[in-house]
Design a protein around this motif. Structure first.
Motif, PDB file in Angstrom:
ATOM      1  N   ALA A 140     -10.008  42.013  -6.377  1.00 37.95           N
ATOM      2  CA  ALA A 140     -10.277  42.697  -7.647  1.00 37.95           C
ATOM      3  C   ALA A 140      -9.182  42.504  -8.685  1.00 37.95           C
ATOM      4  N   GLY A 141      -8.268  41.620  -8.415  1.00 38.44           N
ATOM      5  CA  GLY A 141      -7.176  41.402  -9.355  1.00 38.44           C
ATOM      6  C   GLY A 141      -5.907  42.045  -8.829  1.00 38.44           C
ATOM      7  N   GLY A 142      -5.186  42.722  -9.695  1.00 40.36           N
ATOM      8  CA  GLY A 142      -3.905  43.286  -9.283  1.00 40.36           C
ATOM      9  C   GLY A 142      -2.788  42.312  -9.582  1.00 40.36           C
ATOM     10  N   LYS A 143      -1.576  42.828  -9.560  1.00 38.21           N
ATOM     11  CA  LYS A 143      -0.416  42.036  -9.971  1.00 38.21           C
ATOM     12  C   LYS A 143       0.111  41.124  -8.860  1.00 38.21           C
ATOM     13  N   ARG A 144      -0.280  41.393  -7.619  1.00 38.43           N
ATOM     14  CA  ARG A 144       0.173  40.610  -6.452  1.00 38.43           C
ATOM     15  C   ARG A 144       1.696  40.647  -6.332  1.00 38.43           C
ATOM     16  N   VAL A 145       2.291  41.772  -6.678  1.00 35.56           N
ATOM     17  CA  VAL A 145       3.746  41.898  -6.614  1.00 35.56           C
ATOM     18  C   VAL A 145       4.246  41.770  -5.180  1.00 35.56           C
ATOM     19  N   ARG A 146       3.581  42.411  -4.239  1.00 39.95           N
ATOM     20  CA  ARG A 146       4.048  42.389  -2.842  1.00 39.95           C
ATOM     21  C   ARG A 146       4.019  40.980  -2.244  1.00 39.95           C
ATOM     22  N   PRO A 147       2.918  40.237  -2.390  1.00 39.45           N
ATOM     23  CA  PRO A 147       2.950  38.852  -1.899  1.00 39.45           C
ATOM     24  C   PRO A 147       4.025  38.003  -2.573  1.00 39.45           C
ATOM     25  N   MET A 148       4.208  38.205  -3.867  1.00 42.05           N
ATOM     26  CA  MET A 148       5.237  37.426  -4.565  1.00 42.05           C
ATOM     27  C   MET A 148       6.629  37.759  -4.056  1.00 42.05           C
ATOM     28  N   LEU A 149       6.883  39.032  -3.784  1.00 38.33           N
ATOM     29  CA  LEU A 149       8.169  39.424  -3.225  1.00 38.33           C
ATOM     30  C   LEU A 149       8.386  38.775  -1.868  1.00 38.33           C
ATOM     31  N   CYS A 150       7.347  38.735  -1.066  1.00 44.72           N
ATOM     32  CA  CYS A 150       7.425  38.126   0.262  1.00 44.72           C
ATOM     33  C   CYS A 150       7.761  36.639   0.155  1.00 44.72           C
ATOM     34  N   LYS A 182      18.163  30.431  -6.802  1.00 43.39           N
ATOM     35  CA  LYS A 182      17.151  30.848  -5.828  1.00 43.39           C
ATOM     36  C   LYS A 182      16.804  32.330  -5.956  1.00 43.39           C
ATOM     37  N   ALA A 183      17.766  33.119  -6.423  1.00 38.40           N
ATOM     38  CA  ALA A 183      17.535  34.562  -6.553  1.00 38.40           C
ATOM     39  C   ALA A 183      16.804  34.928  -7.840  1.00 38.40           C
ATOM     40  N   ALA A 184      16.673  33.984  -8.767  1.00 31.36           N
ATOM     41  CA  ALA A 184      16.092  34.286 -10.073  1.00 31.36           C
ATOM     42  C   ALA A 184      14.729  34.972  -9.999  1.00 31.36           C
ATOM     43  N   PRO A 185      13.790  34.507  -9.147  1.00 32.90           N
ATOM     44  CA  PRO A 185      12.498  35.200  -9.091  1.00 32.90           C
ATOM     45  C   PRO A 185      12.622  36.673  -8.708  1.00 32.90           C
ATOM     46  N   LEU A 186      13.511  36.982  -7.773  1.00 32.27           N
ATOM     47  CA  LEU A 186      13.657  38.368  -7.339  1.00 32.27           C
ATOM     48  C   LEU A 186      14.359  39.224  -8.393  1.00 32.27           C
ATOM     49  N   TYR A 187      15.287  38.646  -9.149  1.00 30.22           N
ATOM     50  CA  TYR A 187      15.877  39.369 -10.274  1.00 30.22           C
ATOM     51  C   TYR A 187      14.787  39.746 -11.279  1.00 30.22           C
ATOM     52  N   HIS A 188      13.982  38.769 -11.625  1.00 29.77           N
ATOM     53  CA  HIS A 188      12.941  39.011 -12.621  1.00 29.77           C
ATOM     54  C   HIS A 188      11.847  39.933 -12.092  1.00 29.77           C
ATOM     55  N   LEU A 189      11.520  39.831 -10.817  1.00 26.20           N
ATOM     56  CA  LEU A 189      10.514  40.732 -10.237  1.00 26.20           C
ATOM     57  C   LEU A 189      10.997  42.175 -10.259  1.00 26.20           C
ATOM     58  N   ALA A 190      12.271  42.398 -10.002  1.00 27.82           N
ATOM     59  CA  ALA A 190      12.817  43.765 -10.074  1.00 27.82           C
ATOM     60  C   ALA A 190      12.699  44.310 -11.481  1.00 27.82           C
TER      61      ALA A 190
END
Length: 368
Positions: free
Chosen positions: A115-125, A352-360
């Motif tokens: 149904a959509g959603g931001k998919r934050v949890r999979p991206m964090l994983c 390598k940490a850039a995605p997690l900085y931006h996700l936070a």
């Protein structure tokens, strides 16, 4: 001042005091494009990180380039990253649940999962796995499993016997579309499939790491995880709740699964124990942050903007961070959680940490 002392004196919370007492943060707000505020930690002394590590781990840490005020944040196309990962995750989820007999249950499962959603949890994983040297293919089965469990929790949470919601992600909730009985079974099936999917589809990862990740994921959703938060939340309706009590609810109900997403990604990616612990601390902060922001959005945004019923917590007199702290102090608390999470990531390679900085920061300053 240590963040833990700040939390204790200003807010009365216990999470950071108990878990992150050793952090001292120097915070700088940096103007970013697209109105994203980026909080950057003080300069880190790499030697302090490796004092108790093996010689090999020490060499690996010293070779990395930690982010500090003296090391500018690397250029990173966060929107492009989000879109690319979302496409990959959505395809993997679609493939994981084909429309087959019995049609009704699989249709109901797909209805909420896709149904959509931001998919934050999979991206964090996935981002956690990539941070420690793995790649997307290693983490994708676990990333899908986390999203299946998250979707299960939403289906069950929306039921009349729980939060009794009619709207989720801008659509009628599962029980409104398929009936309560089917909604319960769709959630049950998603939970079962999550663990089957990890066990059957994870490849090129040591069996011991897969088993450890499965155990981590299971603990996040059981009687010491999501279920614990849910039962205490239900038992607290109509009662006066203080910040420690509220924190317990949300650390378990919301934060534990986010923590599992990050930690499991690190495990399957090949992280060592020190890296896993740093990722866990990062995840504890953003997990609680997610709920603090949810509470803020509930009183500042409309149902149309959120894609779910807004103002419901206020209408039912439910304890929230803005209610117990005040709106501005809740926003400040969110800023401080981002700062502590950022401190953890500063020990890793900045690129390598850039995605997690931006996700936070995305979690902290999202609008729905």
């Amino acid at each position: 001042m240590a963040i833990s002392a700040t939390i204790s004196s200003r807010y009365g919370g216990s999470f950071l005091q108990q878990n992150l007492d050793h952090f001292k943060i120097s915070v700088q707000t940096i103007p970013r494009s697209q109105n994203i505020r980026m909080i950057v930690p003080k300069k880190i002394n790499p030697a302090s990180h490796v004092a108790n590590s093996s010689a090999l781990e020490a060499a690996q840490v010293q070779e990395k380039k930690p982010l500090s005020l003296d090391s500018p944040f690397p250029d990173f196309r966060f929107d492009e990253y989000m879109n690319t990962k979302a496409i990959s995750v959505n395809k993997a989820l679609d493939d994981a649940i084909p429309l087959q007999e019995p049609i009704k249950i699989h249709e109901a499962m797909r209805y909420s999962l896709l149904a959509g959603g931001k998919r934050v949890r999979p991206m964090l994983c996935i981002a956690s796995c990539e941070l420690v040297g793995g790649d997307e293919s290693l983490a994708m089965p676990m990333a899908c499993a986390v999203e299946m469990i998250h979707t299960m929790s939403l289906i069950h949470d929306d039921l009349p016997c729980m939060d009794n919601d009619d709207l989720r992600r801008g659509k009628p909730t599962n029980h409104k579309a398929y009936g309560e009985e089917t909604a319960v079974l769709a959630g049950d099936a998603l939970l079962s499939l999550a663990f089957e999917h990890v066990a059957a589809k994870t490849g090129n990862v040591e069996a011991s790491r897969v088993v450890r990740a499965i155990a981590e994921l299971a603990s996040s959703v059981g009687s010491q995880g999501l279920v614990a938060g849910q039962i205490v939340d239900l038992s607290s309706e109509g009662e006066q709740v203080d910040l420690n009590h509220l924190e317990y609810i949300h650390v378990h109900k919301t934060s534990k699964l986010l923590e599992a997403a990050v930690v499991c990604g690190a495990i399957v990616g090949g992280a060592n124990e020190a890296e896993i612990e740093r990722m866990r601390n990062y995840a504890k902060c953003i997990g609680l942050l997610f709920q603090v922001v949810d509470d803020i959005l509930d009183v500042t945004k409309s149902s149309e903007e959120l894609g779910k019923t807004a103002g419901k917590d206020l209408a039912t007199d439910k304890a929230t961070y803005p209610k117990l702290m005040g709106l501005e102090r809740a926003k400040k608390f969110a800023d401080e959680l981002v700062a502590v999470a950022t401190e953890e990531l500063s020990h890793f390679d900045a690129v390598k940490a850039a995605p997690l900085y931006h996700l936070a920061n995305y979690i902290a300053y999202r609008q729905n």
